[in-house]
Structures are given as C-alpha cells and as structure tokens.
Design a protein around this motif. Structure first.
Motif, PDB file in Angstrom:
ATOM      1  N   ILE A 136       0.833  -1.210   0.000  1.00  0.00           N
ATOM      2  CA  ILE A 136       0.000   0.000   0.000  1.00  0.00           C
ATOM      3  C   ILE A 136       0.868   1.260   0.000  1.00  0.00           C
ATOM      4  O   ILE A 136       0.553   2.240   0.669  1.00  0.00           O
ATOM      5  CB  ILE A 136      -0.981   0.006   1.191  1.00  0.00           C
ATOM      6  N   GLY A 137       1.940   1.231  -0.773  1.00  0.00           N
ATOM      7  CA  GLY A 137       2.748   2.439  -0.926  1.00  0.00           C
ATOM      8  C   GLY A 137       4.167   2.260  -0.420  1.00  0.00           C
ATOM      9  O   GLY A 137       4.446   1.432   0.451  1.00  0.00           O
ATOM     10  N   ALA A 138       5.052   3.066  -0.986  1.00  0.00           N
ATOM     11  CA  ALA A 138       6.480   2.935  -0.713  1.00  0.00           C
ATOM     12  C   ALA A 138       6.822   3.171   0.753  1.00  0.00           C
ATOM     13  O   ALA A 138       6.253   4.047   1.406  1.00  0.00           O
ATOM     14  CB  ALA A 138       7.262   3.917  -1.582  1.00  0.00           C
ATOM     15  N   MET A 139       7.772   2.387   1.253  1.00  0.00           N
ATOM     16  CA  MET A 139       8.358   2.660   2.558  1.00  0.00           C
ATOM     17  C   MET A 139       9.361   3.790   2.429  1.00  0.00           C
ATOM     18  O   MET A 139       9.785   4.140   1.323  1.00  0.00           O
ATOM     19  CB  MET A 139       9.043   1.402   3.104  1.00  0.00           C
ATOM     20  N   ALA A 140       9.783   4.330   3.545  1.00  0.00           N
ATOM     21  CA  ALA A 140      10.724   5.457   3.519  1.00  0.00           C
ATOM     22  C   ALA A 140      12.044   5.075   2.870  1.00  0.00           C
ATOM     23  O   ALA A 140      12.724   5.921   2.272  1.00  0.00           O
ATOM     24  CB  ALA A 140      10.957   5.960   4.947  1.00  0.00           C
ATOM     25  N   ASP A 141      12.418   3.790   2.955  1.00  0.00           N
ATOM     26  CA  ASP A 141      13.697   3.353   2.398  1.00  0.00           C
ATOM     27  C   ASP A 141      13.562   2.617   1.068  1.00  0.00           C
ATOM     28  O   ASP A 141      14.490   1.952   0.619  1.00  0.00           O
ATOM     29  CB  ASP A 141      14.434   2.459   3.398  1.00  0.00           C
ATOM     30  N   SER A 142      12.410   2.732   0.413  1.00  0.00           N
ATOM     31  CA  SER A 142      12.180   1.942  -0.800  1.00  0.00           C
ATOM     32  C   SER A 142      13.171   2.269  -1.913  1.00  0.00           C
ATOM     33  O   SER A 142      13.531   1.391  -2.707  1.00  0.00           O
ATOM     34  CB  SER A 142      10.749   2.142  -1.307  1.00  0.00           C
ATOM     35  N   ALA A 143      13.631   3.503  -1.985  1.00  0.00           N
ATOM     36  CA  ALA A 143      14.577   3.875  -3.045  1.00  0.00           C
ATOM     37  C   ALA A 143      15.875   3.085  -2.943  1.00  0.00           C
ATOM     38  O   ALA A 143      16.505   2.763  -3.956  1.00  0.00           O
ATOM     39  CB  ALA A 143      14.862   5.378  -2.990  1.00  0.00           C
TER      40      ALA A 143
ATOM     41  N   VAL B 145       6.274   3.453  -5.794  1.00  0.00           N
ATOM     42  CA  VAL B 145       5.556   2.183  -5.955  1.00  0.00           C
ATOM     43  C   VAL B 145       4.326   2.181  -5.053  1.00  0.00           C
ATOM     44  O   VAL B 145       4.333   2.739  -3.958  1.00  0.00           O
ATOM     45  CB  VAL B 145       6.467   0.979  -5.641  1.00  0.00           C
ATOM     46  N   ASP B 146       3.279   1.551  -5.508  1.00  0.00           N
ATOM     47  CA  ASP B 146       2.017   1.518  -4.758  1.00  0.00           C
ATOM     48  C   ASP B 146       1.130   0.449  -5.392  1.00  0.00           C
ATOM     49  O   ASP B 146       0.345   0.731  -6.296  1.00  0.00           O
ATOM     50  CB  ASP B 146       1.337   2.882  -4.799  1.00  0.00           C
ATOM     51  N   THR B 147       1.267  -0.771  -4.916  1.00  0.00           N
ATOM     52  CA  THR B 147       0.559  -1.890  -5.544  1.00  0.00           C
ATOM     53  C   THR B 147      -0.950  -1.648  -5.596  1.00  0.00           C
ATOM     54  O   THR B 147      -1.558  -1.654  -6.669  1.00  0.00           O
ATOM     55  CB  THR B 147       0.869  -3.200  -4.799  1.00  0.00           C
ATOM     56  N   LEU B 148      -1.579  -1.438  -4.456  1.00  0.00           N
ATOM     57  CA  LEU B 148      -3.028  -1.276  -4.429  1.00  0.00           C
ATOM     58  C   LEU B 148      -3.470  -0.010  -5.147  1.00  0.00           C
ATOM     59  O   LEU B 148      -4.403  -0.039  -5.954  1.00  0.00           O
ATOM     60  CB  LEU B 148      -3.517  -1.259  -2.981  1.00  0.00           C
ATOM     61  N   GLY B 149      -2.804   1.100  -4.870  1.00  0.00           N
ATOM     62  CA  GLY B 149      -3.208   2.367  -5.482  1.00  0.00           C
ATOM     63  C   GLY B 149      -3.099   2.356  -6.987  1.00  0.00           C
ATOM     64  O   GLY B 149      -3.994   2.840  -7.694  1.00  0.00           O
ATOM     65  N   HIS B 150      -2.020   1.801  -7.511  1.00  0.00           N
ATOM     66  CA  HIS B 150      -1.828   1.792  -8.960  1.00  0.00           C
ATOM     67  C   HIS B 150      -2.740   0.779  -9.655  1.00  0.00           C
ATOM     68  O   HIS B 150      -3.155   0.993 -10.792  1.00  0.00           O
ATOM     69  CB  HIS B 150      -0.360   1.510  -9.288  1.00  0.00           C
ATOM     70  N   ILE B 151      -3.054  -0.321  -8.979  1.00  0.00           N
ATOM     71  CA  ILE B 151      -4.043  -1.256  -9.539  1.00  0.00           C
ATOM     72  C   ILE B 151      -5.376  -0.543  -9.703  1.00  0.00           C
ATOM     73  O   ILE B 151      -6.013  -0.610 -10.765  1.00  0.00           O
ATOM     74  CB  ILE B 151      -4.217  -2.478  -8.619  1.00  0.00           C
TER      75      ILE B 151
ATOM     76  N   ASP C 299      10.127  -7.647 -10.359  1.00  0.00           N
ATOM     77  CA  ASP C 299      10.494  -7.916  -8.975  1.00  0.00           C
ATOM     78  C   ASP C 299       9.416  -7.444  -7.999  1.00  0.00           C
ATOM     79  O   ASP C 299       8.558  -6.620  -8.339  1.00  0.00           O
ATOM     80  CB  ASP C 299      11.807  -7.191  -8.664  1.00  0.00           C
ATOM     81  N   HIS C 300       9.477  -7.973  -6.760  1.00  0.00           N
ATOM     82  CA  HIS C 300       8.690  -7.420  -5.668  1.00  0.00           C
ATOM     83  C   HIS C 300       9.068  -5.961  -5.459  1.00  0.00           C
ATOM     84  O   HIS C 300      10.132  -5.514  -5.904  1.00  0.00           O
ATOM     85  CB  HIS C 300       8.974  -8.179  -4.362  1.00  0.00           C
ATOM     86  N   THR C 301       8.219  -5.232  -4.760  1.00  0.00           N
ATOM     87  CA  THR C 301       8.491  -3.832  -4.446  1.00  0.00           C
ATOM     88  C   THR C 301       8.438  -3.627  -2.939  1.00  0.00           C
ATOM     89  O   THR C 301       7.615  -4.222  -2.241  1.00  0.00           O
ATOM     90  CB  THR C 301       7.483  -2.905  -5.157  1.00  0.00           C
ATOM     91  N   ARG C 302       9.339  -2.798  -2.456  1.00  0.00           N
ATOM     92  CA  ARG C 302       9.475  -2.533  -1.021  1.00  0.00           C
ATOM     93  C   ARG C 302       8.367  -1.562  -0.611  1.00  0.00           C
ATOM     94  O   ARG C 302       8.422  -0.358  -0.925  1.00  0.00           O
ATOM     95  CB  ARG C 302      10.852  -1.940  -0.753  1.00  0.00           C
ATOM     96  N   GLU C 303       7.346  -2.071   0.076  1.00  0.00           N
ATOM     97  CA  GLU C 303       6.183  -1.258   0.422  1.00  0.00           C
ATOM     98  C   GLU C 303       5.686  -1.541   1.830  1.00  0.00           C
ATOM     99  O   GLU C 303       5.942  -2.600   2.408  1.00  0.00           O
ATOM    100  CB  GLU C 303       5.030  -1.537  -0.554  1.00  0.00           C
ATOM    101  N   GLN C 304       4.951  -0.570   2.356  1.00  0.00           N
ATOM    102  CA  GLN C 304       4.157  -0.827   3.542  1.00  0.00           C
ATOM    103  C   GLN C 304       3.062  -1.831   3.188  1.00  0.00           C
ATOM    104  O   GLN C 304       2.683  -1.976   2.014  1.00  0.00           O
ATOM    105  CB  GLN C 304       3.519   0.468   4.040  1.00  0.00           C
ATOM    106  N   VAL C 305       2.551  -2.518   4.217  1.00  0.00           N
ATOM    107  CA  VAL C 305       1.471  -3.477   3.971  1.00  0.00           C
ATOM    108  C   VAL C 305       0.308  -3.159   4.904  1.00  0.00           C
ATOM    109  O   VAL C 305       0.483  -2.528   5.945  1.00  0.00           O
ATOM    110  CB  VAL C 305       1.936  -4.936   4.185  1.00  0.00           C
TER     111      VAL C 305
END
Length: 406
Positions: free
Chosen positions: A16-23, A30-36, A339-345
């Motif tokens: 549900i959106g990038a973590m602070a360290d996703s870069a 990145v935002d799996t749910l939002g972008h879907i 690849d997977h994406t580093r996100e909050q869940v």
C-alpha cells in the motif's frame, strides 16, 4: 485468551505504498493497491471497503467507509528484504538482517550448474532470470526432445526447476529439487527457496503450469510464534504455501491450495471446524499470476474474487474469532521489471466481538478504527501470542497490539 480462533490471511504482495527506504531497494513511487485501482475503471470490493481498506489507503473508485467495521494500520518492514520468506518470518517474530542471495543478473555459478547436472544426469538449460511461463515457451520443447533440465531464477532468492508431469513425473522433479536444495545450502550458493515448477503440454502454446508446485525453503533460523503456539498445545493450521515457507516448523495441520480462491474456500471450511488456535493462510495468486507478470487488471479481478469469498468467511465467524488481513511485501504490477516492491502493507483486524465491546450495534467502531503506523510486521505474531498467553520465543521481535482491538 480473548479469542478462541485467529485467522490470518496474507494477500500475497498487496502493498500500500512505498516505505521510507524503498529507493535503496530500487523502488520509486511504488504503490501496488493504489496503482491497480487507477489502472481499471471499477474495483468492486464491498467487503474490504466495509472493513476499512479504502480508509487506510486511497483506492480510486472505492469510497472510504463512513464507519468502517475493522481496525486498520500501516505496517513497515523492519527486515532487510522484500521477499516472501523475509515478510512471513517477520510476521512471526524473526528479524532478517542479511538479505537472501539472488542470482538475477548472472544466473547461477557454473560450478553449481555442473554439480546439479552430474547429480541428476541431465544437461541443464536456461540458467537465467526469467518468467516461468516465458521460459516454458522458450525451452520446454527442448527439454521434452532431449531430456534436459530447465533451471531458472527471478528477482527473488530462488532456484526453480521445471519438469513435465507426464514425461519426467512429479516424484523425479521433486527429487531433483531436493538435490538442488542440498547443493544450495553451501553459503555462496544459498538461496531462500528451491521451487519445483511442474507443467503439462507437448508444444508451444499448450504448456501450462500445474498446482503441484512445491517449495523447498530454508528452515527458519530460530523459533517463531508458530512454534510457541504448537508447543503450548494450540492448533496451527496452514493453508497454501505457509507450510513450505516455515518448512513445517510449528505447523500442526497443513492444507495445500490449488489457487487463491481454493485457499479461501479451504479457510472457510476450516472456519466450520472446532479448534483453538491459529489458521494462517497465504493467497499466492496475487503475486505469482498478476504481480510478477505485471498485469494490473488480472490483479484487480483477483481482488474482486477474494472479496466475494471474504464475505462468506465473515458470515461464519463469531465473537470468539479474530480475523487479520495483511500482506508480506509489495509487487506493483504497473512498475518496471518483474520484482517485488518494497512497500508498507495493510493490517486490518475484525471480529464480530468488536461490536459488543464498542456498543455500536454493528454500525462501526469508536474513533473510526484507525491505528497508528507500526515499524514491523511482527506486531501480528506478537498479538497472536499475547492472545493465547504464550511467550514470544527468545530472539524474536514485535509487541502486541491486542489491547488496541477493543
């Protein structure tokens, strides 16, 4: 014991959106749910909406619930990774500081390939990062014609072996994977999982992977909440690939799923049984079929199928049951690569018992159900352990938020 039964359902990869360290993991915006949600004209998820998913995270075309029925929060991952094992292990208290090895850019070392070939008696082909369906189209005819062995990897820490169920046979494929697992216990070759990828078909355009996948994962490096529950005499029922992820550690009953819909139907059937403990379900199709294949529409349709089954499950649960919905990482199907994406869940908790304590007559929760963000997925396992009155195993992380679920 506040709840007799706890049901944890992992919507595999629903970030549900990038973590602070996703870069630092190569993931930007990145935002799996939002972008879907923004990729499809409609998203019909009324049960997730009622529980508060659209209150937790912006979902275009899905309005927030005026009075959500669940408690909800964002969870950040403390571990150094964004893969299946790291996420699930952290949920149950294990903090992974060293990421699992990947061979995405180079393939596996020739020494490993030569040893695998010698031990199996087959010439290895592939040995690259690839989509599981694409590599079948490219190499399965060659495997069938010459008896070769397709080995490939991905952005995950995995070694995958394809085998035709009708010519190689499942037992032979599984034996080859057991050999590969033994070889990849060597430190410089150590991958998180070896995965058997059986398929059927005889020519391009007809190859199809089957539900007889089997994962050979590394054993958790320490005891988890699952071990603590089982040792205390509670049931720990796994659905889907949970048993593989934990290599059976702390699992008292395991159910293999053919699909995510099947996994939900199994969970619904388990809800009809009398047990005391945890039912832990993983729904892999979100990740395997739609996230990695960068198919937002397919992902959206899978969410709608899940939501329908969720409605059936919630009708089965009683005041003595607690339902937790979450994810193990992100896999934004609109992002580059595979690849997977580093996100909050998400963390969404619901029980019919909430209403009695809230005195709200099933019309919603006090203070709208919103909880603060948490810095680890391990709040899930700690909450379950707290509920059943078992101590967290030595060396684990996480603190219970059971008292917040009034």
């Amino acid at each position: 014991m506040k709840y007799k039964r706890v049901f944890i359902i992992v919507l595999d990869s629903l970030g549900i959106g990038a973590m602070a360290d996703s870069a630092s993991f190569g993931d930007f915006d990145v935002d799996t749910l939002g972008h879907i949600a923004r990729s499809v004209p409609t998203l019909h998820i009324p049960n997730l909406r009622k529980l508060g998913l659209a209150n937790l995270h912006s979902v275009s075309t899905v309005a927030p619930a005026e009075r959500p029925l669940g408690y909800y929060a964002r969870l950040n991952e403390a571990s150094n990774g964004k893969d299946t094992m790291t996420g699930h292990w952290e949920m149950m208290g294990l903090h992974t500081t060293e990421p699992f090895r990947t061979f995405t850019d180079t393939g596996f070392p020739q020494e490993l390939i030569d040893e695998l070939s010698a031990r199996t008696g087959r010439t290895v082909i592939g040995n690259k990062s690839a989509s599981g369906t694409e590599i079948l189209e490219e190499l399965a005819e060659e495997e069938l014609a010459h008896g070769h062995l397709i080995v490939y990897t991905s952005a995950d820490s995995v070694l995958q072996i394809c085998g035709n169920e009708e010519t190689m046979g499942l037992e032979t494929l599984y034996r080859y994977c057991e050999i590969a697992r033994e070889l990849t216990m060597k430190e410089e070759w150590k991958v998180g999982r070896v995965i058997a990828r059986p398929y059927t078909g005889s020519k391009r355009g007809e190859f199809k992977r089957t539900a007889n996948r089997h994962d050979y994962a590394l054993k958790p490096y320490g005891k988890t909440v699952l071990n603590a529950l089982a040792e205390a005499g509670y049931s720990v029922v796994s659905v889907g690939k949970i048993n593989d992820i934990f290599v059976g550690e702390g699992i008292t009953e395991a159910h293999k799923s053919e699909s995510s819909v099947h996994g939900m139907k199994q969970t619904i059937e388990i809800a009809d049984t009398d047990f005391t403990g945890l039912c832990f379900t993983n729904l892999v199709d979100f990740d395997a079929l739609w996230g990695h294949r960068r198919n937002p529409r397919g992902y959206a349709e899978e969410l709608e199928r899940f939501d329908a089954e969720l409605g059936i499950l919630t009708e089965k649960l009683t005041d003595s049951d607690l339902l937790i919905l979450t994810a193990d990482h992100g896999n934004d199907p609109t992002y580059t690569g595979t690849d997977h994406t580093r996100e909050q869940v998400p963390f969404i908790a619901w029980s019919p018992g909430f209403y009695a304590s809230a005195g709200s007559g099933r019309n919603g929760l006090p203070e709208n159900g919103k909880l603060p963000d948490y810095d680890t997925f391990a709040v899930i396992g700690a909450t379950v352990a707290d509920n059943f009155g078992v101590a967290m195993p030595e060396g684990t992380i996480g603190r219970s938020i059971l008292s917040a679920l009034r």
